[in-house]
Design an enzyme around this catalytic site. Structure first.
Site, PDB file in Angstrom:
ATOM      1  N   VAL A   1     -23.555  82.822   5.333  1.00 17.56           N
ATOM      2  CA  VAL A   1     -22.469  81.949   5.783  1.00 17.56           C
ATOM      3  C   VAL A   1     -21.126  82.562   5.404  1.00 17.56           C
ATOM      4  O   VAL A   1     -20.915  82.955   4.254  1.00 17.56           O
ATOM      5  CB  VAL A   1     -22.605  80.541   5.159  1.00 17.56           C
ATOM      6  CG1 VAL A   1     -21.386  79.689   5.484  1.00 17.56           C
ATOM      7  CG2 VAL A   1     -23.875  79.861   5.658  1.00 17.56           C
ATOM      8  N   ASP A   2     -20.235  82.650   6.387  1.00 16.82           N
ATOM      9  CA  ASP A   2     -18.873  83.125   6.144  1.00 16.82           C
ATOM     10  C   ASP A   2     -17.879  81.971   6.068  1.00 16.82           C
ATOM     11  O   ASP A   2     -16.836  82.089   5.430  1.00 16.82           O
ATOM     12  CB  ASP A   2     -18.426  84.065   7.275  1.00 16.82           C
ATOM     13  CG  ASP A   2     -19.300  85.294   7.389  1.00 16.82           C
ATOM     14  OD1 ASP A   2     -19.735  85.804   6.351  1.00 16.82           O
ATOM     15  OD2 ASP A   2     -19.557  85.719   8.535  1.00 16.82           O
ATOM     16  N   VAL A   3     -18.215  80.870   6.759  1.00 17.72           N
ATOM     17  CA  VAL A   3     -17.289  79.741   6.876  1.00 17.72           C
ATOM     18  C   VAL A   3     -18.010  78.445   6.532  1.00 17.72           C
ATOM     19  O   VAL A   3     -19.084  78.165   7.081  1.00 17.72           O
ATOM     20  CB  VAL A   3     -16.712  79.632   8.309  1.00 17.72           C
ATOM     21  CG1 VAL A   3     -15.748  78.450   8.409  1.00 17.72           C
ATOM     22  CG2 VAL A   3     -16.031  80.925   8.723  1.00 17.72           C
TER      23      VAL A   3
END
Length: 300
Positions: free
Chosen positions: A18-20
């Site tokens: 997950v980046d966001v």
């Protein structure tokens, strides 16, 4: 029983993929006017890992500027550009549909948040807090006069909802040709205080549905409007976004319906029993007690 795994390895199951993170606020970051223990530290740890964060709330009582003040008052270092409320979503909807070009105005059932967001985009409105003390004339021959230039009614959470507002909304929707019916959200309950649950905007929207027979256009979660806006404006990759919330029918549905990862926390309205019950058909990828579980506590 619904098959949902409790998060056991946050790095492998979540953080590496997950980046966001999109966080709901009520029941995830705070309850009422009290921040949940450990949340400020957890958010700082996520920032240290380079994660982007957005805070998306269905509560329309404040504008983005109003929510910024709340974050600040709770000691949470959150920039205003990371905050998205359903009051902003209503304004974004009017921008997308070029409502201003119609020359019409908006009737508001709701509080100052919607008013402030519409002011920012120069859309005229009436109602809202200005109508909180109005009482209709219900004596023989009594009537409520409504504005025939209203082209949309927006229903947001309103602690001063009254019969005059309901009557005005139904007259606008039923009698003004083409008048739109917009709901900021359909939340059944909300967190006004940390002592108990309170009737949410779903009760207010239900009153207008009941007297018009019409379904609203919903702009808050689980509607795709806000995630479409974020992805279009910021170029985000949906498969690397995780929606984190405490409600199955808004937060988690927002994630599953829009191609996002999702995680339910038990710090708000949804219990573990409800999540895992046979009746539940909305399933997140994982669940945890709070977002503090994103980081495993080191044992001595």
């Amino acid at each position: 029983m619904a098959k949902v795994s409790r998060m056991s390895d946050p790095m492998e199951q979540l953080l590496e993929n997950v980046d966001v993170f999109i966080f709901d606020c009520d029941g995830v970051i705070w309850r009422g006017d009290s921040v949940i223990d450990g949340i400020p530290e957890t958010l700082e740890k996520l920032r240290a890992l380079g994660k982007k964060m957005f805070f998306v709330t269905n509560n329309s009582t404040k504008s983005r500027a109003g929510y910024k003040k709340k974050f600040d008052s709770l000691g949470l270092n959150v920039p205003s550009e990371e905050i998205f409320s359903s009051s902003f979503a209503a304004a974004a909807y009017f921008e997308q549909t070029k409502f201003k070009d119609t020359g019409k105005k908006v009737y508001i059932i709701g509080e100052v948040g919607i008013c402030e967001e519409l002011d920012l985009i120069n859309i005229p409105w009436i109602g809202g807090p200005n109508d909180k003390d109005l009482v209709p004339n219900m004596a023989p021959g009594g009537r409520v006069e409504h504005d025939h230039d209203v082209g949309a009614v927006v229903v947001g959470f309103d602690r001063h909802i009254n019969y005059h507002k309901i009557q005005t909304a139904q007259l606008c929707i039923n009698e003004n040709p083409g008048c739109e019916f917009i709901a900021t959200n359909l939340d059944a309950v909300t967190h006004l205080t940390d002592a108990q649950e309170w009737a949410g905007n779903g009760s207010m929207v239900g009153a207008i549905k009941g007297c018009t027979g019409k379904e609203p256009t919903v702009v808050g979660k689980p509607s795709p409007l806000m995630i479409d806006y974020l992805c279009d404006q910021l170029g985000l990759e949906r498969g690397r976004i995780c929606m984190v919330g405490d409600r199955l029918d808004t937060d988690i549905l927002f994630g599953t319906d829009n191609g996002l990862k999702s995680l339910l926390v038990l710090s708000g309205v949804t219990t573990e029993e409800k999540l895992l019950s046979e009746e539940n058909e909305i399933t997140p990828d994982f669940y945890a007690d709070t977002i503090n579980d994103f980081f495993v506590k080191e044992t001595a």
